[in-house]
Design an enzyme around this catalytic site. Sequence first.
Site, PDB file in Angstrom:
ATOM      1  N   SER A   1       0.746  -1.238   0.005  1.00  0.00           N
ATOM      2  CA  SER A   1      -0.139   0.074  -0.052  1.00  0.00           C
ATOM      3  C   SER A   1       0.865   1.235   0.087  1.00  0.00           C
ATOM      4  CB  SER A   1      -0.804  -0.130   1.350  1.00  0.00           C
ATOM      5  OG  SER A   1      -1.886  -1.060   1.224  1.00  0.00           O
TER       6      SER A   1
ATOM      7  N   HIS B   1      -0.623  -2.318  -7.269  1.00  0.00           N
ATOM      8  CA  HIS B   1      -1.600  -2.200  -6.048  1.00  0.00           C
ATOM      9  C   HIS B   1      -2.875  -2.065  -6.463  1.00  0.00           C
ATOM     10  CE1 HIS B   1      -2.620   1.133  -2.687  1.00  0.00           C
ATOM     11  NE2 HIS B   1      -2.704  -0.038  -2.381  1.00  0.00           N
TER      12      HIS B   1
ATOM     13  N   GLU C   1      -2.925   0.553  -9.335  1.00  0.00           N
ATOM     14  CA  GLU C   1      -1.984   1.795  -9.170  1.00  0.00           C
ATOM     15  C   GLU C   1      -0.680   0.924  -9.526  1.00  0.00           C
ATOM     16  OE1 GLU C   1      -1.387   3.397  -5.249  1.00  0.00           O
ATOM     17  OE2 GLU C   1      -1.088   5.489  -6.457  1.00  0.00           O
TER      18      GLU C   1
ATOM     19  N   ASN D   1      -2.867   6.167  -1.328  1.00  0.00           N
ATOM     20  CA  ASN D   1      -2.692   6.307   0.173  1.00  0.00           C
ATOM     21  C   ASN D   1      -2.022   7.684   0.658  1.00  0.00           C
ATOM     22  OD1 ASN D   1      -3.986   4.172   1.178  1.00  0.00           O
ATOM     23  ND2 ASN D   1      -2.568   2.942   0.267  1.00  0.00           N
TER      24      ASN D   1
HETATM   25  N1  CAA Z   1     -15.638  -8.887  -1.885  1.00  0.00           N
HETATM   26  C1  CAA Z   1     -16.218  -9.101  -3.444  1.00  0.00           C
HETATM   27  N2  CAA Z   1     -17.421  -8.174  -3.803  1.00  0.00           N
HETATM   28  C2  CAA Z   1     -18.182  -7.434  -2.874  1.00  0.00           C
HETATM   29  C3  CAA Z   1     -17.562  -7.151  -1.578  1.00  0.00           C
HETATM   30  C4  CAA Z   1     -16.391  -8.091  -1.326  1.00  0.00           C
HETATM   31  N3  CAA Z   1     -15.891  -7.757   0.135  1.00  0.00           N
HETATM   32  N4  CAA Z   1     -18.209  -6.256  -0.802  1.00  0.00           N
HETATM   33  C5  CAA Z   1     -19.064  -5.977  -1.763  1.00  0.00           C
HETATM   34  N5  CAA Z   1     -18.968  -6.699  -2.819  1.00  0.00           N
HETATM   35  C6  CAA Z   1     -19.907  -6.537  -4.172  1.00  0.00           C
HETATM   36  C7  CAA Z   1     -21.376  -6.810  -4.106  1.00  0.00           C
HETATM   37  O1  CAA Z   1     -21.661  -8.109  -4.132  1.00  0.00           O
HETATM   38  C8  CAA Z   1     -22.009  -6.031  -4.880  1.00  0.00           C
HETATM   39  O2  CAA Z   1     -21.973  -6.797  -6.128  1.00  0.00           O
HETATM   40  P1  CAA Z   1     -23.212  -6.444  -7.174  1.00  0.00           P
HETATM   41  O3  CAA Z   1     -23.476  -5.100  -7.386  1.00  0.00           O
HETATM   42  O4  CAA Z   1     -22.536  -6.955  -8.571  1.00  0.00           O
HETATM   43  O5  CAA Z   1     -24.107  -7.399  -6.978  1.00  0.00           O
HETATM   44  C9  CAA Z   1     -21.125  -4.822  -4.935  1.00  0.00           C
HETATM   45  O6  CAA Z   1     -20.120  -5.024  -4.583  1.00  0.00           O
HETATM   46  C10 CAA Z   1     -22.052  -3.635  -4.085  1.00  0.00           C
HETATM   47  O7  CAA Z   1     -21.946  -4.074  -2.799  1.00  0.00           O
HETATM   48  P2  CAA Z   1     -23.347  -3.705  -1.710  1.00  0.00           P
HETATM   49  O8  CAA Z   1     -24.432  -3.545  -2.642  1.00  0.00           O
HETATM   50  O9  CAA Z   1     -23.276  -4.903  -0.993  1.00  0.00           O
HETATM   51  O10 CAA Z   1     -22.507  -2.577  -0.922  1.00  0.00           O
HETATM   52  P3  CAA Z   1     -22.380  -1.123  -1.640  1.00  0.00           P
HETATM   53  O11 CAA Z   1     -22.796  -0.713  -2.355  1.00  0.00           O
HETATM   54  O12 CAA Z   1     -22.416  -0.409  -0.065  1.00  0.00           O
HETATM   55  O13 CAA Z   1     -20.839  -1.477  -2.090  1.00  0.00           O
HETATM   56  C11 CAA Z   1     -18.473  -1.275  -1.748  1.00  0.00           C
HETATM   57  C12 CAA Z   1     -19.790  -2.060  -1.443  1.00  0.00           C
HETATM   58  C13 CAA Z   1     -18.249  -1.613  -3.134  1.00  0.00           C
HETATM   59  C14 CAA Z   1     -17.299  -1.876  -0.896  1.00  0.00           C
HETATM   60  C15 CAA Z   1     -18.464   0.397  -1.351  1.00  0.00           C
HETATM   61  O14 CAA Z   1     -18.986   0.524  -0.147  1.00  0.00           O
HETATM   62  C16 CAA Z   1     -17.273   0.934  -1.844  1.00  0.00           C
HETATM   63  O15 CAA Z   1     -16.985   1.169  -2.819  1.00  0.00           O
HETATM   64  N6  CAA Z   1     -16.666   1.199  -0.471  1.00  0.00           N
HETATM   65  C17 CAA Z   1     -15.391   2.069  -0.524  1.00  0.00           C
HETATM   66  C18 CAA Z   1     -14.325   1.062  -0.864  1.00  0.00           C
HETATM   67  C19 CAA Z   1     -12.912   1.859  -1.175  1.00  0.00           C
HETATM   68  O16 CAA Z   1     -12.803   2.940  -0.854  1.00  0.00           O
HETATM   69  N7  CAA Z   1     -11.798   0.830  -1.366  1.00  0.00           N
HETATM   70  C20 CAA Z   1     -10.646   1.266  -1.494  1.00  0.00           C
HETATM   71  C21 CAA Z   1      -9.889   1.253   0.096  1.00  0.00           C
HETATM   72  S1  CAA Z   1      -8.228   1.584   0.132  1.00  0.00           S
HETATM   73  C22 CAA Z   1      -7.457   0.536  -0.683  1.00  0.00           C
HETATM   74  O17 CAA Z   1      -7.705  -0.569  -1.259  1.00  0.00           O
HETATM   75  C23 CAA Z   1      -5.855   0.838  -0.900  1.00  0.00           C
HETATM   76  C24 CAA Z   1      -4.987   0.612   0.269  1.00  0.00           C
HETATM   77  O18 CAA Z   1      -3.815   0.328   0.109  1.00  0.00           O
HETATM   78  C25 CAA Z   1      -5.437   0.598   1.533  1.00  0.00           C
HETATM   79  P1  NAD Z   2      -4.229  -9.521   5.683  1.00  0.00           P
HETATM   80  O1  NAD Z   2      -3.878  -9.556   7.191  1.00  0.00           O
HETATM   81  O2  NAD Z   2      -5.729  -9.755   5.439  1.00  0.00           O
HETATM   82  O3  NAD Z   2      -3.619 -10.681   5.018  1.00  0.00           O
HETATM   83  C1  NAD Z   2      -2.295 -10.815   4.906  1.00  0.00           C
HETATM   84  C2  NAD Z   2      -1.979 -12.373   4.883  1.00  0.00           C
HETATM   85  O4  NAD Z   2      -0.677 -12.674   4.698  1.00  0.00           O
HETATM   86  C3  NAD Z   2      -2.236 -13.382   6.060  1.00  0.00           C
HETATM   87  O5  NAD Z   2      -3.159 -14.298   5.329  1.00  0.00           O
HETATM   88  C4  NAD Z   2      -0.816 -13.861   6.541  1.00  0.00           C
HETATM   89  O6  NAD Z   2      -0.954 -15.180   6.864  1.00  0.00           O
HETATM   90  C5  NAD Z   2      -0.107 -13.583   5.377  1.00  0.00           C
HETATM   91  N1  NAD Z   2       1.246 -13.636   5.476  1.00  0.00           N
HETATM   92  C6  NAD Z   2       2.077 -13.082   6.466  1.00  0.00           C
HETATM   93  N2  NAD Z   2       3.345 -13.188   6.144  1.00  0.00           N
HETATM   94  C7  NAD Z   2       3.456 -14.030   5.161  1.00  0.00           C
HETATM   95  C8  NAD Z   2       4.570 -14.658   4.627  1.00  0.00           C
HETATM   96  N3  NAD Z   2       5.747 -14.377   5.371  1.00  0.00           N
HETATM   97  N4  NAD Z   2       4.683 -15.655   3.681  1.00  0.00           N
HETATM   98  C9  NAD Z   2       3.203 -15.820   3.434  1.00  0.00           C
HETATM   99  N5  NAD Z   2       2.218 -15.194   3.823  1.00  0.00           N
HETATM  100  C10 NAD Z   2       2.306 -14.461   4.657  1.00  0.00           C
HETATM  101  O7  NAD Z   2      -3.857  -8.108   4.865  1.00  0.00           O
HETATM  102  P2  NAD Z   2      -4.444  -7.673   3.406  1.00  0.00           P
HETATM  103  O8  NAD Z   2      -5.488  -6.604   3.785  1.00  0.00           O
HETATM  104  O9  NAD Z   2      -4.664  -8.727   2.560  1.00  0.00           O
HETATM  105  O10 NAD Z   2      -3.068  -6.833   3.008  1.00  0.00           O
HETATM  106  C11 NAD Z   2      -2.093  -7.402   2.496  1.00  0.00           C
HETATM  107  C12 NAD Z   2      -1.141  -6.608   1.697  1.00  0.00           C
HETATM  108  O11 NAD Z   2      -2.093  -5.846   0.730  1.00  0.00           O
HETATM  109  C13 NAD Z   2      -0.466  -5.191   2.530  1.00  0.00           C
HETATM  110  O12 NAD Z   2       0.762  -4.877   1.940  1.00  0.00           O
HETATM  111  C14 NAD Z   2      -1.598  -4.207   2.468  1.00  0.00           C
HETATM  112  O13 NAD Z   2      -0.714  -3.062   2.680  1.00  0.00           O
HETATM  113  C15 NAD Z   2      -1.797  -4.137   1.106  1.00  0.00           C
HETATM  114  N6  NAD Z   2      -3.333  -3.793   0.777  1.00  0.00           N
HETATM  115  C16 NAD Z   2      -4.187  -3.810   1.619  1.00  0.00           C
HETATM  116  C17 NAD Z   2      -5.410  -3.217   1.323  1.00  0.00           C
HETATM  117  C18 NAD Z   2      -6.499  -3.335   2.136  1.00  0.00           C
HETATM  118  O14 NAD Z   2      -7.582  -2.616   1.833  1.00  0.00           O
HETATM  119  N7  NAD Z   2      -6.602  -3.991   3.326  1.00  0.00           N
HETATM  120  C19 NAD Z   2      -5.477  -2.457  -0.004  1.00  0.00           C
HETATM  121  C20 NAD Z   2      -4.495  -2.403  -0.849  1.00  0.00           C
HETATM  122  C21 NAD Z   2      -3.376  -3.228  -0.439  1.00  0.00           C
END
Ligand code: CAA
Ligand code: NAD
Length: 284
Positions: free
Chosen positions: A119, A140, A152, A190
Site C-alpha cells: 500500500s 497495487h 496503481e 494512500n
Molecule cells: N468482495 C467481493 N465483492 C463485494 C465485496 C467484497 N468484500 N463487498 C461488496 N461486494 C460487491 C457486492 O457483491 C455487490 O456486487 P453486485 O452489485 O455486482 O451485486 C457490490 O460489491 C456492491 O455491494 P453492496 O451493494 O453490498 O454494497 P455497497 O453498494 O455499499 O458497495 C463497496 C460496497 C463496493 C465496498 C462500497 O461500499 C465502496 O466502494 N466502498 C469504498 C471502498 C474503497 O474505498 N476501497 C479502497 C480502499 S483503499 C485501498 O484499497 C488501498 C489501500 O492500500 C489501503
Molecule cells: P491480511 O492481514 O488480510 O492478509 C495478509 C496475509 O499474509 C495473511 O493471510 C498472512 O498469513 C499472510 N502472510 C504474512 N506473512 C507471510 C509470509 N511471510 N509468507 C506468506 N504469507 C504471509 O492483509 P491484507 O489486507 O490482505 O493486506 C496485504 C497487503 O496488501 C499489505 O501489504 C497491504 O498494505 C496491502 N493492501 C491492503 C489493502 C486493504 O484494504 N486491506 C488494500 C490494498 C493493498
Amino acid sequence: MSIQNIMVIGAGQMGSGIAQVCAQAGYSVVLHDMQEEFVQKGIGIIQKNLNRSVEKGRLDESEKESILSRITASVSLENASNADLVIEAVVENMDVKTQLFKMLDQYAPAHTILASNTSSLPITEIAAATNRPEKVIGMHFMNPVPVMKLVEIIRGLQTADDVYETIESVSKKLQKVPVEVNDFPGFISNRILMPMINEAIFAVYEGVATPEAVDEIMKLGMNHPMGPLTLADFIGLDTCLYIMETLHEGFGDDKYRPCPLLRKYVKAGWLGKKSGRGFYNYGV
Ligand code: CAA
Ligand code: NAD
C-alpha cells in the site's frame, strides 16, 4: 512477455481477491500462505464470492467450477519455480517483504516478474533485496479487489519498461484500469486517502464528533460510499497504521503523524472488521 502462471503470496483479504480475479481472467493461479488453514480460508472467501455471482445469474455453476479448478493451494515457496508472475500480498512490513523477496528471487526462474501489492512501502527498497531489481514492480489493487477497477502500477527506480508494459497488459486482462505512478511513500492513492482517514480519527480522539457522526458527514456530505472510519475498519487498522508510519518516516513531516487513538486500537488488537472490533463492533 507472456504470462500464464501466477503465484499470489498471502491469502488474506487482498491476496484472495487477487487470486480470484486472476483465475477469472483465465490464468493458472497458485495461492500461497504460511499455513494450509490460511490458504483454505482465502479459498473459502473466493468460493463465497463466486457463489454470490452464481446466485445473481452472472456466472453458471460450470464456470464457477472451472475458475476454482485454476486455483491451487501452496504452503511451499518452492512453487515459485513455475510462476511467470508473483504477486505478493502479505502484511505491510518492510522486513517481512524483503525477506520474502530474497527467497522468491532464489526460487523463481530468471524471467519471473516479482510484483508487490504494498500500500505504501518503497518498491525500490523491496527490489534492492533481489538480484533482479529491473523485474520488481508495484501492482497495487484496491479493496475489495473483485469490485474496484483501479490498479496503481508503481515503477521502482530500476523497473524495466517491458516489465511495466507486461503488468499494464495483465491488469487490463483482469478487467482493471491501470494507472502509472512513480515510487514515493504512499504512491498517490494512500498519500491522499490515508491522511484523510487519520484526520477523521483525530476528530474522534479530540471529541469533535462520534465515529457515526464523522462517517455520516462524509457519506451524505461528500458522497463517499463509506465513511472514513468504516473504511479504516474495512482496510484494517494495522494496515492504516503501517501506511501512516511509512508516510511519516518517508517524508519526515509531522503532518503525517499517526493519531495516538489509532496506535491504541492496534495495540489492543482492534484491527477493524477482520478482528471483529475497530471503530465499530462487528459482533464476532
Ligand atoms: N468482495 C467481493 N465483492 C463485494 C465485496 C467484497 N468484500 N463487498 C461488496 N461486494 C460487491 C457486492 O457483491 C455487490 O456486487 P453486485 O452489485 O455486482 O451485486 C457490490 O460489491 C456492491 O455491494 P453492496 O451493494 O453490498 O454494497 P455497497 O453498494 O455499499 O458497495 C463497496 C460496497 C463496493 C465496498 C462500497 O461500499 C465502496 O466502494 N466502498 C469504498 C471502498 C474503497 O474505498 N476501497 C479502497 C480502499 S483503499 C485501498 O484499497 C488501498 C489501500 O492500500 C489501503
Ligand atoms: P491480511 O492481514 O488480510 O492478509 C495478509 C496475509 O499474509 C495473511 O493471510 C498472512 O498469513 C499472510 N502472510 C504474512 N506473512 C507471510 C509470509 N511471510 N509468507 C506468506 N504469507 C504471509 O492483509 P491484507 O489486507 O490482505 O493486506 C496485504 C497487503 O496488501 C499489505 O501489504 C497491504 O498494505 C496491502 N493492501 C491492503 C489493502 C486493504 O484494504 N486491506 C488494500 C490494498 C493493498
